[in-house]
Design an enzyme around this catalytic site. Structure first.
Site, PDB file in Angstrom:
ATOM      1  N   LYS A 170      22.947   3.534  19.221  1.00  0.00           N
ATOM      2  CA  LYS A 170      23.532   2.781  20.170  1.00  0.00           C
ATOM      3  C   LYS A 170      22.697   1.840  20.714  1.00  0.00           C
ATOM      4  O   LYS A 170      21.427   2.446  21.232  1.00  0.00           O
ATOM      5  CB  LYS A 170      24.655   3.485  21.019  1.00  0.00           C
ATOM      6  CG  LYS A 170      25.290   2.840  21.840  1.00  0.00           C
ATOM      7  CD  LYS A 170      26.745   2.643  21.343  1.00  0.00           C
ATOM      8  CE  LYS A 170      27.398   1.463  22.572  1.00  0.00           C
ATOM      9  NZ  LYS A 170      26.949   0.249  21.982  1.00  0.00           N
TER      10      LYS A 170
ATOM     11  N   LYS B 151      18.095   8.115  26.950  1.00  0.00           N
ATOM     12  CA  LYS B 151      18.947   7.673  27.927  1.00  0.00           C
ATOM     13  C   LYS B 151      20.237   8.391  27.391  1.00  0.00           C
ATOM     14  O   LYS B 151      21.071   8.969  28.299  1.00  0.00           O
ATOM     15  CB  LYS B 151      19.301   6.190  27.665  1.00  0.00           C
ATOM     16  CG  LYS B 151      19.760   5.389  28.925  1.00  0.00           C
ATOM     17  CD  LYS B 151      19.880   3.864  28.701  1.00  0.00           C
ATOM     18  CE  LYS B 151      18.620   3.218  29.033  1.00  0.00           C
ATOM     19  NZ  LYS B 151      18.680   1.606  29.094  1.00  0.00           N
TER      20      LYS B 151
ATOM     21  N   LYS C  63      18.309  -0.246  19.031  1.00  0.00           N
ATOM     22  CA  LYS C  63      17.938  -1.519  19.785  1.00  0.00           C
ATOM     23  C   LYS C  63      17.689  -2.669  18.587  1.00  0.00           C
ATOM     24  O   LYS C  63      17.194  -2.482  17.726  1.00  0.00           O
ATOM     25  CB  LYS C  63      16.806  -1.417  20.653  1.00  0.00           C
ATOM     26  CG  LYS C  63      16.880  -2.470  21.766  1.00  0.00           C
ATOM     27  CD  LYS C  63      17.785  -1.766  22.868  1.00  0.00           C
ATOM     28  CE  LYS C  63      17.517  -2.770  24.065  1.00  0.00           C
ATOM     29  NZ  LYS C  63      18.125  -2.030  25.219  1.00  0.00           N
TER      30      LYS C  63
ATOM     31  N   THR D 173      25.942  -1.792  34.494  1.00  0.00           N
ATOM     32  CA  THR D 173      24.608  -1.143  34.654  1.00  0.00           C
ATOM     33  C   THR D 173      24.049  -1.328  36.128  1.00  0.00           C
ATOM     34  O   THR D 173      23.586  -0.408  36.656  1.00  0.00           O
ATOM     35  CB  THR D 173      23.710  -2.251  33.922  1.00  0.00           C
ATOM     36  OG1 THR D 173      24.201  -2.622  32.559  1.00  0.00           O
ATOM     37  CG2 THR D 173      22.371  -1.771  33.919  1.00  0.00           C
TER      38      THR D 173
END
Ligand SMILES: NC(=O)C1=CN([C@@H]2O[C@H](COP(=O)(O)OP(=O)(O)OC[C@H]3O[C@@H](n4cnc5c(N)ncnc54)[C@H](O)[C@@H]3O)[C@@H](O)[C@H]2O)C=CC1
Ligand SMILES: O=C(O)CCC(=O)C(=O)O
Length: 420
Positions: free
Chosen positions: A76, A100, A112, A196
């Site tokens: 992801k 993360k 990514k 975020t």
């Protein structure tokens, strides 16, 4: 900065990430084979994407998708459209995603994507062509149970909508859980857009408590005024902080009495640019070393380095951006008593709410904003405490502690699967 300098910097970002992973795994007494497995993405796809431009020409773009490790679940992570994107940068970004997701306990590994391009100079039609072409080119290796993209620098809900539509056409069924960060009407989640920044605000509050400070009245500098930076400025301004500095790709603004955040938010463009509207602009590098209590890099990598770490005035650095501080600078800041909340923890709010979006798409039942924000706050508060306690107990810096916490689940999963 020229292209070869940028690509050298991105190579440094990748190799220094490998070094932190190596140190963390050694501290955890993992065998050398574990490092060999985790030092690179398990898969890296490079594609060529022809796009018909508005002037009738065809421009061929390069695209990347890195998948670091899928021992815990599908990979992801976001897709970045930026002129400085390189293969090394995308690899490092996918490794950070693994760590993360490990820290916040999500059933994902890291991925990514990126395309070197400048969306600020492209029309909507050209951007749509590029977004759809990218999905066609990577469609074999992505999907709701394989690898789930999301927004990152210079990509947004519109780009996610085009990508979701293209994927659904290829598969011949509606596939909202292929991608997150979508518009609400297409299965997006309440709270994803601001997640975020909300996550950064939650861990910042924890860090401020640990340092015996208050958010109210603190002087804060935020580098970057896009998705992460602009919501952050609003949340922190509403919490009574004084935002003394902000910046974007064109420059920075600083006023020790506090900037007019509501005016800046009102005048920023869709790429998070506003500084060029004001005559008394300074540079990004000048901004980072200005007087403040809390510094929040929320733009790109390699901003706090050995060159400026000694001059940073902040007592707390909270990394909303991925990779804004080099490892050498981390050591200098830690030595100087600056509390760093590292990127892999501080910027995890986005992927946490992306996970909620994916869960809601899979179950076809949607949660209200309050429920999402409450779940997010619980996860990030306990994740901060886990990392902080690990740093305290082992006497190590917050970044290494965060890597140890994040890698723990991955190494466990790898062993249970019998890979090592
Ligand atoms: N959008 C998300 O959900 C998440 C974003 N992040 C990270 O946060 C950071 C910012 O991302 P977003 O706010 O989403 O991007 P964005 O595209 O919304 O905004 C980017 C901001 O950075 C500025 N910028 C671009 N190039 C720059 C340069 N060379 N120097 C200084 N400023 C520059 C832009 O002007 C803009 O203000 C990135 O590191 C990203 O990876 C991390 C987790 C999730
Ligand atoms: O929302 C996501 O899935 C990923 C966000 C992202 O790319 C990041 O945290 O750096």
């Amino acid at each position: 900065m020229n292209v070869s300098q940028k690509s050298k910097e991105n190579k440094d970002v990748f190799t220094s990430t490998q070094e932190v992973i190596r140190t963390a795994l050694q501290t955890m007494n993992e065998p050398p084979a574990m490092y060999d497995l985790l030092k690179e993405p398990m898969r890296m796809l490079t594609v060529r994407i022809p796009v018909k431009m508005d002037d009738g020409s065809v421009k061929v773009f390069t695209g990347y998708r890195a998948q670091h490790n899928d021992s815990i679940g599908p990979t992801k992570g976001g897709v970045r459209f930026h002129p400085d994107v390189t293969e090394e940068e995308v690899k490092a970004l996918s490794m950070w995603m693994s760590i993360k997701c490990g820290i916040v306990n999500l059933p994902y590994g890291g991925g990514k994507g990126g395309i070197p391009c400048d969306p600020r100079t492209m029309s909507m039609r050209e951007l749509e062509g590029l977004s759809r072409g990218y999905v066609r080119a990577i469609s074999q290796i992505v999907g709701p149970t394989k690898d789930i993209p999301a927004p990152d620098v210079y990509t947004n809900a519109q780009v996610m909508a085009w990508m979701m539509d293209e994927y659904s056409r290829i598969r011949e069924f509606d596939s909202p859980s292929f991608i997150t960060g979508k518009p609400i009407v297409l299965g997006g989640s309440y709270g994803r857009e601001s997640s975020t920044a909300l996550g950064v605000t939650i861990v910042l509050q924890e860090a401020v408590n640990m340092a015996g400070m208050n958010v109210k009245g603190s002087r804060i500098i935020i580098q970057g005024f896009g998705n992460a930076g602009s919501f952050l400025a609003k949340f922190l301004h509403d919490a009574g902080a004084i935002i003394v500095g902000i910046s974007d790709a064109r420059g920075a603004l600083y006023n020790q009495e506090g900037l007019d955040i509501l005016e800046l938010l009102d005048r920023r463009d869709s790429f998070g640019t506003v500084s060029h509207l004001f005559p008394d602009r300074i540079t990004n590098q000048e901004l980072l070393v200005k007087e403040c209590d809390i510094l929040i890099p929320a733009a790109i990598e390699n901003q706090i380095t050995e060159q400026n770490a000694h001059e940073i005035k902040a007592k707390i650095v909270v990394e909303a951006a991925n990779g804004p501080t080099t490892y050498a600078a981390t050591e200098i800041l830690t030595e100087r008593g600056v509390l760093i909340v590292p990127d892999v923890l501080a910027s995890a709010g986005g992927v946490v709410v992306s996970y909620f979006e994916w869960v809601q798409n899979n179950q076809g039942y949607y949660w209200p904003l309050e429920e999402i924000n409450e779940k997010l706050a619980n996860i990030l508060t306990s994740s901060f405490q886990k990392v902080y306690q690990t740093a305290q107990t082992r006497g190590i810096n917050m970044r290494l502690a965060a890597y140890i916490v994040g890698l723990k689940r991955i190494t466990e999963a790898v062993k249970w699967r019998g890979w090592i």
